[in-house]
Design an enzyme around this catalytic site. Structure first.
Site: not given
Ligand code: HPA
Length: 299
Positions: A259, A84-85, A223-224, A60, A29, A112, A247
């Protein structure tokens, strides 16, 4: 079935780009801009590749960009497929299967991620030294195809030690340069090692969950990456993983996560991140040439 699908996709890509590809690179991302570094790129939208699903996430692009960066030929996944998609996990990792069949030996996975530690700030980079798979699924679930790899592959060294060393050295060289140019007061650590914990998402976590992941030994959550890393290892490819900390994870600052913040963090570190990737690829090119020379001598 997965083998045949991957083989068809690989054949299709070979028709468009017949030369050998050294490295596969997956851009996470907000990091997609790096694909612009490719000279004379061959761009293949995912929807043209047989059996590839379509990428649905904002940020993406959904295409493969293949070509040379310096001496190294790379296949860049600009946009990946996330569990998750709603895809089957086998579809999430189909590009890895294809990269393996194209004879690619090195994979660089980027993403990310949210930091679960207060000491790891937004916009920093993390070198993945290991992972915890809490997605609830393995990409190797189902009948094993020995043409890809063994039924029970070892996961002791998912993230290649040599590639980690190269990444650390190049990050240190960039930090030193920035210091010498007066951009920082002291030599800063640009790349900290950590453990990436993979969750299925798409919702972000609760503060209690983040506390739990921290206790389990996670440095960052995302998540990847983990399905791809497992698949790449199954096929014997060597893997390097780098997270951009977008973050602080839920509950750490008390602020909510959105996001767009994740995307912006990618933009913020894009320059240094791209520099690091360039330097790593350059080193891989040098090592590849040294290896070719010694093979030639031995032969
Ligand atoms: N949690 C899960 N996935 C993420 C996060 C998060 O805080 N930031 C970027 N991908």
């Amino acid at each position: 079935m997965q083998y045949e699908r991957a083989a068809e996709a690989a054949e299709f890509i070979k028709e468009r780009y017949p030369q050998k590809i050294d490295v596969a690179l997956v851009l996470g991302s907000g990091l997609g801009g790096f694909a612009e570094s490719v000279e004379d790129p061959v761009v293949i939208p995912y929807d043209e590749i047989p059996h590839f699903p379509e990428s649905t996430v904002e940020g993406h692009a959904g295409q493969l960009v293949i070509g040379k960066i310096g001496e190294v030929s790379v296949a860049i996944q600009q946009g990946r497929f996330h569990y998750y998609e709603g895809y089957d996990i086998a579809d999430v990792v189909l590009p890895m299967r294809v990269f393996g069949l194209l004879g690619i030996e090195t994979v660089i996975l980027t993403n990310a991620a949210g930091s679960v530690l207060t000491t790891f700030k937004r916009g920093r980079l993390m070198l993945i030294r290991d992972h915890i798979n809490l997605m609830g699924v393995s990409p190797l679930r189902g009948q094993n195809d020995e043409r890809f790899g063994p039924r029970f592959p070892d996961m002791t060294h998912v993230y290649d030690i040599r590639l980690q060393e190269i990444a650390k050295e190049e990050a240190a060289a960039i930090a030193e340069k920035r210091y010498k140019k007066g951009k920082t007061k002291k030599v800063k650590t640009l790349l900290r090692r950590g453990v990436y914990c993979a969750l299925s998402g798409p919702n972000y976590e609760t503060p209690s969950e983040i506390r739990m992941y921290r206790q389990l030994g996670a440095t960052a959550v995302g998540m990847s990456t983990v399905p791809e890393a497992i698949t790449a290892r199954h096929q014997g490819m060597r893997v390097l993983g780098i997270s951009c900390i977008s973050n602080l994870a839920a509950g750490i600052t008390g602020e909510e996560i959105d996001h767009s913040e994740v995307m912006e963090a990618g933009d913020k570190v894009a320059k240094v991140f791209q520099k690091l990737l360039h330097r790593i690829l350059k080193r891989l090119g040098e090592e590849g040439r040294a290896e070719d020379a010694s093979t030639a001598r031995a032969g």
